[in-house]
Write a protein that holds these residues in place. Sequence first.
Motif, PDB file in Angstrom:
ATOM      1  N   PRO A   1       9.886  10.939  -2.320  1.00 59.96           N
ATOM      2  CA  PRO A   1      10.261  12.220  -2.943  1.00 59.96           C
ATOM      3  C   PRO A   1      11.407  12.107  -3.941  1.00 59.96           C
ATOM      4  CG  PRO A   1       9.838  12.524  -0.614  1.00 59.96           C
ATOM      5  CD  PRO A   1       9.804  11.047  -0.851  1.00 59.96           C
ATOM      6  N   GLU A   2      12.327  11.188  -3.692  1.00 58.51           N
ATOM      7  CA  GLU A   2      13.476  11.022  -4.587  1.00 58.51           C
ATOM      8  C   GLU A   2      13.204  10.051  -5.728  1.00 58.51           C
ATOM      9  OE1 GLU A   2      14.174   8.495  -0.821  1.00 58.51           O
ATOM     10  OE2 GLU A   2      13.353  10.467  -1.349  1.00 58.51           O
ATOM     11  N   GLY A   3      12.026   9.421  -5.740  1.00 58.50           N
ATOM     12  CA  GLY A   3      11.677   8.509  -6.820  1.00 58.50           C
ATOM     13  C   GLY A   3      11.144   7.189  -6.291  1.00 58.50           C
ATOM     14  N   TRP A   4      10.920   6.255  -7.197  1.00 55.06           N
ATOM     15  CA  TRP A   4      10.379   4.947  -6.827  1.00 55.06           C
ATOM     16  C   TRP A   4      11.420   4.135  -6.062  1.00 55.06           C
ATOM     17  CZ3 TRP A   4       5.393   3.579  -7.266  1.00 55.06           C
ATOM     18  CH2 TRP A   4       4.584   4.348  -8.115  1.00 55.06           C
TER      19      TRP A   4
ATOM     20  N   LEU B   1      -2.259   6.428  -1.084  1.00 58.53           N
ATOM     21  CA  LEU B   1      -3.095   5.551  -1.890  1.00 58.53           C
ATOM     22  C   LEU B   1      -2.364   4.255  -2.164  1.00 58.53           C
ATOM     23  CD1 LEU B   1      -4.095   8.059  -4.736  1.00 58.53           C
ATOM     24  CD2 LEU B   1      -5.113   7.843  -2.457  1.00 58.53           C
ATOM     25  N   VAL B   2      -3.109   3.171  -2.208  1.00 56.03           N
ATOM     26  CA  VAL B   2      -2.593   1.898  -2.693  1.00 56.03           C
ATOM     27  C   VAL B   2      -3.275   1.619  -4.025  1.00 56.03           C
ATOM     28  CG1 VAL B   2      -2.306  -0.553  -2.257  1.00 56.03           C
ATOM     29  CG2 VAL B   2      -2.270   1.061  -0.339  1.00 56.03           C
ATOM     30  N   LEU B   3      -2.480   1.582  -5.086  1.00 54.49           N
ATOM     31  CA  LEU B   3      -3.023   1.254  -6.401  1.00 54.49           C
ATOM     32  C   LEU B   3      -3.210  -0.263  -6.513  1.00 54.49           C
ATOM     33  CD1 LEU B   3      -0.874   3.678  -8.584  1.00 54.49           C
ATOM     34  CD2 LEU B   3      -3.112   4.094  -7.526  1.00 54.49           C
ATOM     35  N   ASP B   4      -4.067  -0.671  -7.397  1.00 59.25           N
ATOM     36  CA  ASP B   4      -4.457  -2.074  -7.500  1.00 59.25           C
ATOM     37  C   ASP B   4      -3.361  -2.906  -8.149  1.00 59.25           C
ATOM     38  OD1 ASP B   4      -5.666  -4.513  -7.770  1.00 59.25           O
ATOM     39  OD2 ASP B   4      -7.366  -3.796  -8.955  1.00 59.25           O
TER      40      ASP B   4
ATOM     41  N   HIS C   1       2.727   0.429  11.068  1.00 57.10           N
ATOM     42  CA  HIS C   1       3.614   0.358   9.906  1.00 57.10           C
ATOM     43  C   HIS C   1       2.860  -0.180   8.697  1.00 57.10           C
ATOM     44  CE1 HIS C   1       6.731   0.494  13.080  1.00 57.10           C
ATOM     45  NE2 HIS C   1       7.429   1.107  12.142  1.00 57.10           N
ATOM     46  N   LEU C   2       3.297   0.285   7.539  1.00 56.70           N
ATOM     47  CA  LEU C   2       2.816  -0.217   6.259  1.00 56.70           C
ATOM     48  C   LEU C   2       4.026  -0.625   5.449  1.00 56.70           C
ATOM     49  CD1 LEU C   2       0.681  -0.487   3.913  1.00 56.70           C
ATOM     50  CD2 LEU C   2       1.254   1.886   3.348  1.00 56.70           C
ATOM     51  N   HIS C   3       3.950  -1.796   4.840  1.00 54.29           N
ATOM     52  CA  HIS C   3       5.039  -2.250   3.989  1.00 54.29           C
ATOM     53  C   HIS C   3       4.552  -2.331   2.549  1.00 54.29           C
ATOM     54  CE1 HIS C   3       8.040  -4.867   2.092  1.00 54.29           C
ATOM     55  NE2 HIS C   3       8.867  -4.406   3.021  1.00 54.29           N
ATOM     56  N   ALA C   4       5.325  -1.746   1.646  1.00 54.44           N
ATOM     57  CA  ALA C   4       4.974  -1.735   0.222  1.00 54.44           C
ATOM     58  C   ALA C   4       6.111  -2.315  -0.592  1.00 54.44           C
ATOM     59  CB  ALA C   4       4.688  -0.311  -0.239  1.00 54.44           C
ATOM     60  N   ARG C   5       5.774  -3.156  -1.534  1.00 58.35           N
ATOM     61  CA  ARG C   5       6.801  -3.664  -2.439  1.00 58.35           C
ATOM     62  C   ARG C   5       7.376  -2.526  -3.286  1.00 58.35           C
ATOM     63  NH1 ARG C   5       6.022  -8.319  -7.173  1.00 58.35           N
ATOM     64  NH2 ARG C   5       8.098  -8.070  -8.094  1.00 58.35           N
ATOM     65  N   ASP C   6       6.503  -1.597  -3.700  1.00 60.60           N
ATOM     66  CA  ASP C   6       6.929  -0.437  -4.487  1.00 60.60           C
ATOM     67  C   ASP C   6       6.233   0.799  -3.937  1.00 60.60           C
ATOM     68  OD1 ASP C   6       8.349  -1.855  -6.830  1.00 60.60           O
ATOM     69  OD2 ASP C   6       6.364  -2.801  -6.820  1.00 60.60           O
TER      70      ASP C   6
ATOM     71  N   VAL D   1       2.321   2.045  -3.771  1.00 57.23           N
ATOM     72  CA  VAL D   1       1.868   3.084  -2.840  1.00 57.23           C
ATOM     73  C   VAL D   1       2.367   4.440  -3.311  1.00 57.23           C
ATOM     74  CG1 VAL D   1       2.087   3.963  -0.483  1.00 57.23           C
ATOM     75  CG2 VAL D   1       1.703   1.522  -0.879  1.00 57.23           C
ATOM     76  N   VAL D   2       1.448   5.410  -3.346  1.00 56.27           N
ATOM     77  CA  VAL D   2       1.808   6.780  -3.721  1.00 56.27           C
ATOM     78  C   VAL D   2       1.172   7.738  -2.734  1.00 56.27           C
ATOM     79  CG1 VAL D   2       2.029   6.206  -6.178  1.00 56.27           C
ATOM     80  CG2 VAL D   2      -0.162   7.043  -5.301  1.00 56.27           C
ATOM     81  N   PRO D   3       1.772   8.925  -2.541  1.00 56.49           N
ATOM     82  CA  PRO D   3       1.135   9.925  -1.673  1.00 56.49           C
ATOM     83  C   PRO D   3      -0.200  10.362  -2.249  1.00 56.49           C
ATOM     84  CG  PRO D   3       3.405  10.549  -2.220  1.00 56.49           C
ATOM     85  CD  PRO D   3       3.042   9.407  -3.113  1.00 56.49           C
ATOM     86  N   ALA D   4      -1.159  10.629  -1.369  1.00 63.61           N
ATOM     87  CA  ALA D   4      -2.485  11.037  -1.821  1.00 63.61           C
ATOM     88  C   ALA D   4      -2.492  12.508  -2.236  1.00 63.61           C
ATOM     89  CB  ALA D   4      -3.509  10.806  -0.720  1.00 63.61           C
TER      90      ALA D   4
END
Length: 459
Positions: free
Chosen positions: A17-20, A394-397, A8-13, A54-57
Amino acid sequence: MSTTAVRHLHARDALLPEGWAEDVRVGVDAAGRIAGVETGVAAAPGDDIAAGPVVPALVDLHSHAFQRAMAGLAEVAGPTEDSFWTWREEMYRIVGLLSPQDAEAVAARLYVDMLKAGFAHICEFHYLHHGADGAPHADPAEMSRRILAAKAAAGIGMTLLPVFYAHGNFGGAAPSPGQRRFLHDLPAFLALMETLGPACTAAGVRLGVAPHSLRAATIDEIRALLAALPADMPVHIHVAEQHREVDDCLAFCGRRPVTYLCDELPVDRRWVLIHATHINAEEVARIAQSGAVVGLCPTTEASLGDGIFPATEFLGQGGVFGVGTDSHVSFSPAEELRQLEYSQRLRDQRRVRVVTGPGRSNGRTLYDTALAGGWQAAGERVHGLRVGAPASLLVLDGEDAFLAAARGDTRLDRWIFALGDRAVRDVMVEGVWRIADRRHADDAAIDAAFAAAIARLSN
């Protein structure tokens, strides 16, 4: 972060597909696919915690990896006006020097650089098949296996597109000596494809096919390829890249290249038309209606002086594009998307061109379109942070001041138009962390092999 597959990966944001969405937990199965996506939930013990949004690559849908070896070597003015055709002579010179080991080393370094910039999957349009004298290697698949080895070393996802290349121009014209390492007849090429099927399966690589262009493969040869290969295989082809190609096609058959292609062959969603730069309004509509992807390579097209694709018109008709890095003067998705947008601004003398309506983020429109087009070009039916899609992200900085202060789609605008590659911190490919805190586990060895290859080629 862990450098092995995660549960599992947990992302704050995260961009779904439906948005942030906030507090997103992504489950990854043993096959490297997304098994579940939850929102509004806390992290659980053992989860990887993303260090930023986090965004899709993205997919690089067009690559000639060996051409990275010549980056920067075609910038000296010649005795005549320079063009794609004069650049091609320098490319042929480099082609004549590359050993299999060189090709592998150059590709591996390139693929790591692409991962660090934010591409997690590449469509390798591979046409460097034979030895320097044009004779097949003892193993005719030697050069393709070198590409597969580079893919394995880097850990990038791949769709391998062996190229059928038989002629020098329309109508089956004889090839030039500089093209001898590329050439096949149909039986030899189909034998290569048969060999590569099991090799690609073992390497976790999707296999497609690429008739090089209407200059290098006749319509009858392309029909024969399509009849002999699986009906769901991705098909990529160069088309209408330069004015001279359009003029030669008109002289040959009285039709423009895209018109000729669409008249004679079943162009549909599995096709990717690379460049398609010089097309008229009717051809814009035909490509959009076919569902085919246009493969744009903006930095290469600018480097070669090819021209400007009518992206705003194409998008307005529901067309789908993706981006590739082609000759690899750049290997950055942000730079390709920015160059695409800026080319439209220079042509139109207006700002914010590639958008779908008022209030829409330019970065988000570019990103969403390239995301969908790239994965379609790779032969993948499901993409993004959704169940069943490849777990490539991808994980942005999150520590970058620009990104930390941004909300929603402004994150994409700042990545593409302000930060570029420095915004990308971590990259997961099919469930495995390949870039962690901007580093690859095998950077040192891959760098050393690349340096040795470039030094040899420079002597």
